[in-house]
Scaffold this motif. Structure first.
Motif, mmCIF file in Angstrom:
data_model
loop_
_atom_site.group_PDB
_atom_site.id
_atom_site.type_symbol
_atom_site.label_atom_id
_atom_site.label_comp_id
_atom_site.label_asym_id
_atom_site.label_seq_id
_atom_site.Cartn_x
_atom_site.Cartn_y
_atom_site.Cartn_z
ATOM 1 N N ILE A 152 0.837 -1.205 0.000
ATOM 2 C CA ILE A 152 0.000 0.000 0.000
ATOM 3 C C ILE A 152 0.865 1.246 0.000
ATOM 4 N N TRP A 153 1.920 1.223 0.802
ATOM 5 C CA TRP A 153 2.840 2.374 0.836
ATOM 6 C C TRP A 153 3.434 2.643 -0.534
ATOM 7 N N LEU A 154 3.865 1.604 -1.225
ATOM 8 C CA LEU A 154 4.416 1.787 -2.569
ATOM 9 C C LEU A 154 3.395 2.427 -3.502
ATOM 10 N N GLY A 155 2.115 2.099 -3.276
ATOM 11 C CA GLY A 155 1.063 2.624 -4.134
ATOM 12 C C GLY A 155 0.696 4.069 -3.865
ATOM 13 N N ILE A 156 0.878 4.523 -2.621
ATOM 14 C CA ILE A 156 0.402 5.872 -2.277
ATOM 15 C C ILE A 156 1.496 6.879 -1.955
ATOM 16 N N LYS A 157 2.742 6.434 -1.766
ATOM 17 C CA LYS A 157 3.766 7.346 -1.265
ATOM 18 C C LYS A 157 3.976 8.565 -2.152
ATOM 19 N N ASP A 158 3.903 8.375 -3.461
ATOM 20 C CA ASP A 158 4.115 9.513 -4.363
ATOM 21 C C ASP A 158 2.912 10.437 -4.434
ATOM 22 N N LEU A 159 1.804 10.016 -3.838
ATOM 23 C CA LEU A 159 0.613 10.854 -3.769
ATOM 24 C C LEU A 159 0.551 11.639 -2.456
ATOM 25 N N LEU A 160 1.467 11.347 -1.561
ATOM 26 C CA LEU A 160 1.559 12.053 -0.289
ATOM 27 C C LEU A 160 2.665 13.103 -0.365
ATOM 28 N N PRO A 161 2.586 14.148 0.451
ATOM 29 C CA PRO A 161 3.695 15.096 0.501
ATOM 30 C C PRO A 161 4.966 14.382 0.911
ATOM 31 N N ARG A 162 6.114 14.909 0.487
ATOM 32 C CA ARG A 162 7.375 14.240 0.821
ATOM 33 C C ARG A 162 7.533 14.089 2.325
ATOM 34 N N LYS A 261 -6.997 15.359 10.229
ATOM 35 C CA LYS A 261 -6.563 15.784 8.895
ATOM 36 C C LYS A 261 -5.867 14.651 8.139
ATOM 37 N N ALA A 262 -5.014 13.920 8.857
ATOM 38 C CA ALA A 262 -4.219 12.890 8.193
ATOM 39 C C ALA A 262 -5.066 11.729 7.689
ATOM 40 N N LEU A 263 -6.084 11.335 8.445
ATOM 41 C CA LEU A 263 -6.960 10.248 8.007
ATOM 42 C C LEU A 263 -7.641 10.580 6.683
ATOM 43 N N VAL A 264 -8.070 11.816 6.550
ATOM 44 C CA VAL A 264 -8.711 12.246 5.299
ATOM 45 C C VAL A 264 -7.699 12.270 4.166
ATOM 46 N N ARG A 265 -6.528 12.886 4.412
ATOM 47 C CA ARG A 265 -5.500 13.001 3.371
ATOM 48 C C ARG A 265 -5.063 11.636 2.863
ATOM 49 N N GLU A 266 -4.879 10.701 3.755
ATOM 50 C CA GLU A 266 -4.359 9.410 3.334
ATOM 51 C C GLU A 266 -5.433 8.529 2.706
ATOM 52 N N ALA A 267 -6.662 8.694 3.138
ATOM 53 C CA ALA A 267 -7.756 7.967 2.488
ATOM 54 C C ALA A 267 -7.923 8.455 1.047
ATOM 55 N N GLU A 268 -7.743 9.748 0.834
ATOM 56 C CA GLU A 268 -7.837 10.298 -0.525
ATOM 57 C C GLU A 268 -6.709 9.757 -1.400
ATOM 58 N N ALA A 269 -5.520 9.605 -0.823
ATOM 59 C CA ALA A 269 -4.394 9.047 -1.578
ATOM 60 C C ALA A 269 -4.657 7.585 -1.934
ATOM 61 N N GLU A 270 -5.207 6.839 -0.993
ATOM 62 C CA GLU A 270 -5.556 5.442 -1.251
ATOM 63 C C GLU A 270 -6.581 5.344 -2.382
ATOM 64 N N ALA A 272 -7.137 7.559 -4.770
ATOM 65 C CA ALA A 272 -6.517 7.956 -6.035
ATOM 66 C C ALA A 272 -5.647 6.851 -6.613
ATOM 67 N N ALA A 273 -5.081 6.027 -5.735
ATOM 68 C CA ALA A 273 -4.222 4.929 -6.178
ATOM 69 C C ALA A 273 -5.025 3.665 -6.477
ATOM 70 N N GLY A 274 -6.345 3.731 -6.275
ATOM 71 C CA GLY A 274 -7.191 2.580 -6.528
ATOM 72 C C GLY A 274 -7.070 1.508 -5.467
ATOM 73 N N ILE A 275 -6.694 1.921 -4.250
ATOM 74 C CA ILE A 275 -6.516 0.984 -3.147
ATOM 75 C C ILE A 275 -7.678 1.108 -2.175
ATOM 76 N N LYS A 276 -8.306 -0.005 -1.855
ATOM 77 C CA LYS A 276 -9.376 -0.010 -0.873
ATOM 78 C C LYS A 276 -8.923 -0.833 0.326
ATOM 79 N N VAL A 277 -8.748 -0.159 1.441
ATOM 80 C CA VAL A 277 -8.265 -0.850 2.633
ATOM 81 C C VAL A 277 -9.398 -1.587 3.305
#
Length: 308
Positions: A152-162, A261-270, A272-277
């Motif tokens: 999951i990290w590999l899928g979303i890391k580039d969609l998160l701020p550095r 804030k982080a829960l929303v940001r990371e759910a949006e990244a998931e 966008a990456a087509g990942i459903k946790v």
């Protein structure tokens, strides 16, 4: 930007199985210009641990082994390694023995530490390390399968701020600017055998204007070996959290604000990456509220469950 060297400190108590994995990953993913200190805190079988460690690091000039004369506990062991044994001016990476580092983790954390002068500490993302956990929505459940979390990290890391600022970084893997240790010391030994000492350090330097951040493009597995029984752990957490909450009355609120804030940001990244946790961010937040009544309770639970 100068590429400074780092001293990696790995306190050792027990559980050779996880430490073996940790050492193997350090040998593979850490450049030999960096220094690694393995310090034996005299657990149940200290002599057997010594033999195994010495064999594992034989011939590696950048690996050093030390043993305490008696069991000091995590806090004093870290202080001894950083303040007494390490004679360099290197920045310091405190690393739990139940971890497995991955390619590029240290360079990424170093870049962030050096790129911003007011960044004092940096932690990577992980499969099970409270507010650093991927997926973050599963932090209260101590994460998911480590390999799945890494995927999951590999899928979303580039969609998160550095990187992003957090109330405190996590002691399982924490890079610290050496100049701050020189100015303000390391861990307050009032925290005894451990739990809460890294929070105190981060909040102490925050008062001096320094930030703690997550390196979203770095990942370190947290394998969660158990040095304490659950009752011991609960007791340590309870008594040390009292110290934290008294010293820093706004701490719990800051964790609450971050989590919302982080829960929303990371759910949006998931998404966008087509990942459903498990569920949508809306239902996750609703479940969080339903289970804990108030987000600050959930957030406090998330960050107080530190496992070494």
């Amino acid at each position: 930007m100068k590429d400074n060297k780092v001293t990696i400190v790995v306190p050792v108590y027990a559980d050779w199985r996880s430490l073996k994995v940790c050492i193997k990953s350090l040998k593979k993913h850490v450049d030999e210009k960096h220094k690694v200190i393995l310090i034996n805190d005299c657990g149940p079988k200290p002599e057997l641990m010594r033999k195994r460690i010495k064999k594992a690091i034989k011939g590696l000039d950048n690996f050093e082994y030390y043993r305490n004369a008696k069991n000091l506990g995590f806090v004093k062991t870290c202080n001894r390694a950083v303040l007494e044994l390490d004679k360099t001016d290197n920045d310091v990476l405190l690393l739990n023995s139940d971890t497995e580092v991955t390619e590029g983790f240290l360079g990424e954390m170093q870049f962030i530490l050096k790129a911003r002068s007011k960044v004092g500490t940096v932690s990577p993302r992980s499969n099970n390390a409270t507010i650093t956990t991927i997926p973050l929505s599963e932090a209260v459940n101590k994460g998911i399968n480590p390999d799945k979390a890494y995927e999951i990290w590999l899928g979303i890391k580039d969609l998160l701020p550095r990187y992003n600022e957090v109330p405190v970084t996590h002691g399982f893997c924490m890079l610290i600017r050496r100049s701050l240790i020189q100015k303000y010391g390391l861990f307050d030994e009032v925290f005894g055998r451990g739990y809460g000492e890294e929070n105190d350090f981060c909040l102490r330097i925050r008062k001096r204007g320094y930030k703690s951040v997550l390196a979203n493009h770095a990942f370190v597995f947290h394998l969660e070996a158990r040095s304490f029984t659950l009752p011991q752990k609960a007791k340590l957490l309870e008594q040390n959290n009292k110290i934290i909450y008294k010293r820093y009355p706004t701490y719990r609120q800051s964790v609450r604000n971050y989590m919302k804030k982080a829960l929303v940001r990371e759910a949006e990244a998931e998404k966008a990456a087509g990942i459903k946790v498990r569920a949508s961010v809306k239902s996750r937040l609703k479940n969080l509220l339903r289970k804990n009544k108030k987000v600050h309770r959930a957030a406090a639970k998330v960050h107080s469950k530190v496992h070494r």
